[in-house]
Design an enzyme around this catalytic site. Structure first.
Site: not given
Length: 342
Positions: A145-147, A150
């Site tokens: 996932g993107c979160y 990061a």
């Protein structure tokens, strides 16, 4: 010989970003493009920025259409990839850009996604310890996932070096494209412009168990995560501010040294010079990740901040990077660290 790749879900933001990257990939030939709700439409009507593919017509997502490709990318809504993947042969490299195969714990999946767990595939975040070896030669890949991308890249060096206690507090701001392309009232320009607002507060965001899974694996013990996502008035990008309690004896020098060691050879993750801070504008459109770290001696905490493009490194770029490793290509092939500015 070119690698022939199909993209299921070509009409969405993730599918469009993937096609943008594949168009300049020297080893990839773009094959079938599918999109069930948009089948029969020209791609140019849905993704007008992809001029070389404008006259391609989307097909239905079926095994017959996706068959005959070396690689199949699934840019589908959560819960839809498993049914498609099980109809594809074991010799096809399947790269799932949804959430279906990211989580190891079936209970976590069922609690956050509300459907039966489909299983777990090798995890497409090469920078995590041991991840590259699992991806090399794999025929199934779960793109993070993107979160979690990061956050994991911001914090894993601290946990790998045993500098942080097993609890982290994260506040991350994301652009509106992270919510997908479907029309939603809270994403209207009048609602978003000039405003920021939290959502999924109190451990309710679906990416929380993925962060816990990643950080716990690096730390070698369970890590408690308090995650608050925030919607920012920008189309793409994530800025994650992550803090963790420092263990006794940790100093600013030891923290800096740990991050320098962990990220020294990473082609996409860049530890910025001291005093320079990550900015989403600097990674816009690229697979680059900016990281900075500090030690708050008074509070006894490590602060790690990262900036990514949620559609690039956070989704499509991560998918291409993982595909490269699975196919035995240099993992940087077809990807750039050059952002778009201003």
């Amino acid at each position: 010989m070119a690698v022939r790749a199909a993209v299921a879900g070509a009409s969405g933001y993730a599918g469009g970003e993937l096609l943008r990257l594949l168009l300049t990939h020297p080893e990839v030939e773009i094959g079938a493009l599918t999109g069930n709700s948009n089948a029969g439409q020209r791609l140019g009507a849905l993704q007008p920025h992809l001029l070389p593919l404008a006259d391609r017509v989307l097909e239905a997502t079926t095994p017959e259409v996706l068959g005959g490709h070396d690689v199949v990318f699934l840019a589908l809504p959560h819960g839809q990839s498993a049914a498609v993947a099980e109809q594809l042969g074991p010799d096809v490299l399947v790269v799932d850009m949804g959430a279906d195969f990211r989580l190891k714990d079936a209970g976590d999946w069922e609690r956050f996604y509300g459907s039966p767990h489909a299983g777990t595939w090798p995890y497409g975040l090469p920078e995590l310890p041991g991840a590259r070896a699992a991806l090399e030669g794999s025929k199934r890949i779960a793109v993070p996932g993107c979160y979690p991308t990061a956050v994991s890249l911001a914090l894993f060096p601290a946990y790998a070096a045993s500098l942080a206690e097993p609890e982290a507090v994260i506040v991350a701001a994301s652009g509106t494209s992270g919510a997908g392309k479907a029309a939603k009232p809270h994403l209207l320009g009048s609602e978003v412009m000039g405003s920021m607002s939290p959502y999924g507060v109190g451990g309710g965001h679906r990416h929380t168990p993925e962060m816990i899974q990643n950080l716990g694996a690096v730390a070698g013990e369970p890590v408690t995560v308090s995650f608050t996502p925030t919607l920012a008035p920008m189309p793409r990008g994530i800025l994650a501010t992550c803090t963790a309690k420092a263990k006794p004896g940790v100093t600013a020098e030891s923290v800096r040294a740990a991050y320098e060691k962990a990220l020294a050879d990473e082609p996409f993750v860049h530890l910025l010079p001291e005093g320079q801070w990550p900015a989403t504008a600097s990674v816009y459109g690229s697979n680059a990740v900016q990281v900075q770290v500090a030690h708050d001696a008074a509070a006894g905490r490590i602060i790690a901040i990262s900036a990514i493009d949620n559609l690039a490194k956070g989704t499509a770029g991560g998918a291409v990077q993982s595909m490269n490793l699975a196919l035995g290509l240099d993992e940087t092939t077809g990807l750039t660290t050059i952002g778009v500015a201003p």
